[in-house]
Write an enzyme that holds these catalytic residues in place. Structure first.
Site, mmCIF file in Angstrom:
data_model
loop_
_atom_site.group_PDB
_atom_site.id
_atom_site.type_symbol
_atom_site.label_atom_id
_atom_site.label_comp_id
_atom_site.label_asym_id
_atom_site.label_seq_id
_atom_site.Cartn_x
_atom_site.Cartn_y
_atom_site.Cartn_z
ATOM 1 N N ARG A 27 41.266 43.350 44.236
ATOM 2 C CA ARG A 27 41.145 42.237 43.770
ATOM 3 C C ARG A 27 41.018 42.015 42.207
ATOM 4 O O ARG A 27 41.194 41.420 42.384
ATOM 5 C CB ARG A 27 39.766 41.465 44.113
ATOM 6 C CG ARG A 27 39.899 40.937 45.736
ATOM 7 C CD ARG A 27 40.702 40.422 46.452
ATOM 8 N NE ARG A 27 40.452 40.061 47.178
ATOM 9 C CZ ARG A 27 39.245 38.802 47.746
ATOM 10 N NH1 ARG A 27 38.528 37.845 47.542
ATOM 11 N NH2 ARG A 27 39.338 38.848 48.811
ATOM 12 N N ARG A 31 40.018 35.300 40.278
ATOM 13 C CA ARG A 31 39.505 34.496 39.410
ATOM 14 C C ARG A 31 38.837 34.281 37.911
ATOM 15 O O ARG A 31 38.939 33.813 37.330
ATOM 16 C CB ARG A 31 38.459 33.084 40.943
ATOM 17 C CG ARG A 31 39.652 32.633 41.145
ATOM 18 C CD ARG A 31 38.643 32.473 42.602
ATOM 19 N NE ARG A 31 37.891 32.662 42.899
ATOM 20 C CZ ARG A 31 37.364 32.676 44.796
ATOM 21 N NH1 ARG A 31 36.831 31.230 44.784
ATOM 22 N NH2 ARG A 31 36.748 33.974 44.794
ATOM 23 N N ARG A 40 46.563 29.791 38.722
ATOM 24 C CA ARG A 40 46.773 28.768 40.119
ATOM 25 C C ARG A 40 46.882 27.978 39.925
ATOM 26 O O ARG A 40 47.150 27.050 41.085
ATOM 27 C CB ARG A 40 45.376 29.267 40.637
ATOM 28 C CG ARG A 40 45.526 28.951 42.340
ATOM 29 C CD ARG A 40 43.945 29.532 42.911
ATOM 30 N NE ARG A 40 43.132 28.535 42.410
ATOM 31 C CZ ARG A 40 41.553 28.616 42.550
ATOM 32 N NH1 ARG A 40 40.874 29.047 43.937
ATOM 33 N NH2 ARG A 40 40.503 28.287 41.485
ATOM 34 N N ASP A 77 47.396 37.774 50.468
ATOM 35 C CA ASP A 77 46.001 37.762 51.388
ATOM 36 C C ASP A 77 46.363 38.302 52.469
ATOM 37 O O ASP A 77 47.634 38.271 52.991
ATOM 38 C CB ASP A 77 45.347 36.557 51.580
ATOM 39 C CG ASP A 77 44.014 36.816 52.108
ATOM 40 O OD1 ASP A 77 43.209 36.294 50.523
ATOM 41 O OD2 ASP A 77 43.539 36.910 53.162
ATOM 42 N N TYR A 153 38.042 37.310 61.721
ATOM 43 C CA TYR A 153 38.443 36.137 60.968
ATOM 44 C C TYR A 153 39.747 35.251 62.295
ATOM 45 O O TYR A 153 39.031 33.714 62.503
ATOM 46 C CB TYR A 153 39.789 35.826 60.088
ATOM 47 C CG TYR A 153 38.336 36.846 58.774
ATOM 48 C CD1 TYR A 153 38.212 35.535 57.327
ATOM 49 C CD2 TYR A 153 38.909 37.809 58.474
ATOM 50 C CE1 TYR A 153 37.308 36.000 56.571
ATOM 51 C CE2 TYR A 153 38.230 38.049 57.182
ATOM 52 C CZ TYR A 153 37.430 37.856 56.275
ATOM 53 O OH TYR A 153 37.062 38.055 55.184
HETATM 54 O O1 CP3 Z 1 43.373 43.074 45.101
HETATM 55 C C1 CP3 Z 1 44.051 42.379 44.789
HETATM 56 O O2 CP3 Z 1 44.618 41.873 43.285
HETATM 57 C C2 CP3 Z 1 45.363 41.732 45.622
HETATM 58 C C3 CP3 Z 1 45.230 40.183 46.681
HETATM 59 C C4 CP3 Z 1 44.276 40.638 47.097
HETATM 60 C C5 CP3 Z 1 43.783 38.677 48.095
HETATM 61 N N1 CP3 Z 1 43.099 39.422 49.027
HETATM 62 C C6 CP3 Z 1 43.256 37.479 46.824
HETATM 63 C C7 CP3 Z 1 42.792 37.039 47.370
HETATM 64 C C8 CP3 Z 1 44.150 41.233 48.678
HETATM 65 C C9 CP3 Z 1 44.102 42.741 48.656
HETATM 66 C C10 CP3 Z 1 42.946 40.514 49.743
HETATM 67 C C11 CP3 Z 1 42.321 40.747 51.067
HETATM 68 C C12 CP3 Z 1 41.142 40.477 51.145
HETATM 69 N N2 CP3 Z 1 41.437 38.702 51.741
HETATM 70 C C13 CP3 Z 1 40.522 40.770 52.081
HETATM 71 C C14 CP3 Z 1 39.852 42.251 52.145
HETATM 72 C C15 CP3 Z 1 39.936 42.748 50.750
HETATM 73 C C16 CP3 Z 1 38.400 42.349 50.750
HETATM 74 O O3 CP3 Z 1 38.259 41.578 49.671
HETATM 75 O O4 CP3 Z 1 37.174 42.645 51.386
HETATM 76 C C17 CP3 Z 1 39.619 40.116 52.927
HETATM 77 C C18 CP3 Z 1 38.629 39.923 53.682
HETATM 78 C C19 CP3 Z 1 40.283 38.561 52.928
HETATM 79 C C20 CP3 Z 1 40.099 37.061 52.839
HETATM 80 C C21 CP3 Z 1 39.808 36.905 51.779
HETATM 81 N N3 CP3 Z 1 40.994 35.842 51.511
HETATM 82 C C22 CP3 Z 1 38.486 35.602 51.820
HETATM 83 C C23 CP3 Z 1 37.637 36.213 52.394
HETATM 84 C C24 CP3 Z 1 38.751 35.050 50.435
HETATM 85 C C25 CP3 Z 1 37.838 33.497 50.089
HETATM 86 C C26 CP3 Z 1 36.970 34.241 49.064
HETATM 87 C C27 CP3 Z 1 36.793 34.728 47.577
HETATM 88 O O5 CP3 Z 1 37.021 36.587 47.856
HETATM 89 O O6 CP3 Z 1 37.952 34.209 47.105
HETATM 90 C C28 CP3 Z 1 40.190 35.096 49.893
HETATM 91 C C29 CP3 Z 1 40.711 33.911 49.263
HETATM 92 C C30 CP3 Z 1 41.286 35.425 47.854
HETATM 93 N N4 CP3 Z 1 41.928 35.971 48.729
HETATM 94 C C31 CP3 Z 1 41.125 35.590 46.224
HETATM 95 C C32 CP3 Z 1 42.139 35.512 46.183
HETATM 96 C C33 CP3 Z 1 42.440 36.546 44.283
HETATM 97 C C34 CP3 Z 1 40.665 34.014 45.779
HETATM 98 C C35 CP3 Z 1 41.456 32.035 46.148
HETATM 99 C C36 CP3 Z 1 41.684 31.572 45.106
HETATM 100 O O7 CP3 Z 1 42.139 31.769 44.401
HETATM 101 O O8 CP3 Z 1 40.596 31.021 45.604
#
Ligand code: CP3
Length: 353
Positions: A27, A31, A40, A77, A153
């Site tokens: 990640r 944010r 964003r 994502d 999910y």
């Molecule tokens: O690593 C990176 O920089 C690449 C981008 C990336 C995102 N999600 C961007 C994201 C990657 C590799 C993911 C994978 C992801 N997404 C996983 C597996 C890895 C992990 O963290 O366990 C999972 C379970 C998700 C599902 C998901 N997407 C959740 C649970 C959430 C909300 C919670 C959170 O941490 O924000 C997201 C949204 C998300 N995916 C954001 C980002 C940058 C935040 C969204 C925003 O900008 O508000």
């Protein structure tokens, strides 16, 4: 395509000699970076970022502009895949991801099918655009969720603490869960191969919820499907190997089994001792991890100390990719991430002479 200028990450994944331990952060675009929040808000939403190759390229490069990271990861994502299957992904403000049509009845489950990959064309376009913008600075990682993590999910309809619908299905109707997992595994295989065709130079499979399974269920419902995916991946592109990383959060007790499914590298969360993991499986695979992501809330001096401990625990030689044990929190100060990257690069050199 530009020649690759820094292949330290790819060499470490293949356990070839390196000059220092490479690092990227799960990640890393997100944010905690004010420039991410600004992009964003220009894009209007998180999905607005993911579906625009220009915005996705911009945010993928943001952490690389700040920190000398050794790899970039596609900005997207894991949940774009079930969205393409028609489940209706949306992000409710402050609530995380949700699906309009979770898989709860037999009819919907039986109707689930591998989607047309052109629904995910925006992802492949983003990969190609990012590769171009990187100009060979560092390799680009493509990724997907594991079949089981995606199923969590898809069945719960969003995040969950107890996985009540998934677990009920696993024990009441394992046949239905296996159908979902088989469709997911085929979809993920095609999806990752298309990312490789578009330019991804390494692949990570995120098995974020595999660790929520019982010991007996893990192999049957998560590991077996990741093994099937790995067997179906293109392992070479442009004359170079495309290494595969498998990351099961909470998978520390299954390391030997995870190391045997054909991946090049096993990702570790922070609850496993890296030196012990190396003794167990370091002859077979590279290891990635495993800094406690919440240790980034501590001051830079403490962060450096913890980096030193992890590097010492792995010891000398290649085969280690430094990373967090899970994604970086939105509340971490970017300066603390900078201290982490600097410490890894600086403190690891003596282990590679
Ligand atoms: O690593 C990176 O920089 C690449 C981008 C990336 C995102 N999600 C961007 C994201 C990657 C590799 C993911 C994978 C992801 N997404 C996983 C597996 C890895 C992990 O963290 O366990 C999972 C379970 C998700 C599902 C998901 N997407 C959740 C649970 C959430 C909300 C919670 C959170 O941490 O924000 C997201 C949204 C998300 N995916 C954001 C980002 C940058 C935040 C969204 C925003 O900008 O508000």
């Amino acid at each position: 395509m530009s020649p690759l200028l820094n292949d330290t990450f790819l060499r470490a994944l293949r356990r070839q000699p390196v000059e220092y331990t490479p690092i990227w952060m799960m990640r890393q675009a997100g944010r905690y970076l004010p420039e991410y929040r600004a992009t964003r808000s220009r894009a209007g939403s998180f999905m607005g970022l993911c579906t625009s190759p220009d915005y996705a390229t911009e945010v993928t490069l943001q952490p690389l502009e700040r920190f000398p990271l050794d790899a970039a990861i596609l900005f997207s994502d894991i949940l774009t895949v079930p969205d393409a299957m028609g489940l209706g992904l949306y992000f409710a403000e402050g609530e995380g991801p949700k699906f309009e049509r979770p898989l709860r009845d037999e009819r919907a489950i039986k109707a689930l099918a591998v989607p047309l990959l052109d629904k995910l064309q925006y992802v492949f376009d983003a990969v190609a655009s990012i590769r171009k913008a990187l100009q060979g600075r560092v390799p680009l990682i493509g990724f997907s969720g594991s079949p089981f993590t995606l199923a969590c999910y898809m069945i719960e309809g969003g995040g969950s603490d107890d996985f009540r619908y998934v677990k009920a299905m696993l024990y009441d109707r394992p046949d239905l869960l296996h159908h979902i997992l088989a469709v997911n595994a085929q979809t993920v295989t095609d999806y990752l191969n298309a990312q490789i065709d578009a330019g991804a130079q390494a692949i990570q499979i995120f098995d974020t919820w595999g660790g929520a399974l019982s010991h007996a269920a893990y192999r049957e419902f998560s590991l077996a499907y990741m093994q099937q995916i790995i067997a179906g991946l293109k392992r070479e592109a442009d004359g170079r190997p495309v290494p595969v990383i498998v990351f099961t959060k909470g998978g520390g007790q299954w390391l030997e089994e995870i190391a045997a499914i054909g991946a090049d590298c096993v990702g570790l969360d922070w609850t496993t001792d890296l030196g012990v993991a190396r003794a167990r499986i370091g002859q077979q695979v590279a290891l990635q991890g495993n800094f406690d992501p919440n240790a980034l809330f501590a001051q830079p001096q403490a962060i450096e100390h913890e980096v030193g401990r992890i590097l010492a625990s792995y010891g000398s030689g290649s085969g280690h990719v430094f990373n967090l044990g899970h994604g970086i929190s939105q509340f971490v100060q970017p300066e603390h991430a900078a201290a982490l990257v600097e410490a890894v690069h600086h403190l690891s050199r003596p282990y590679h002479v």
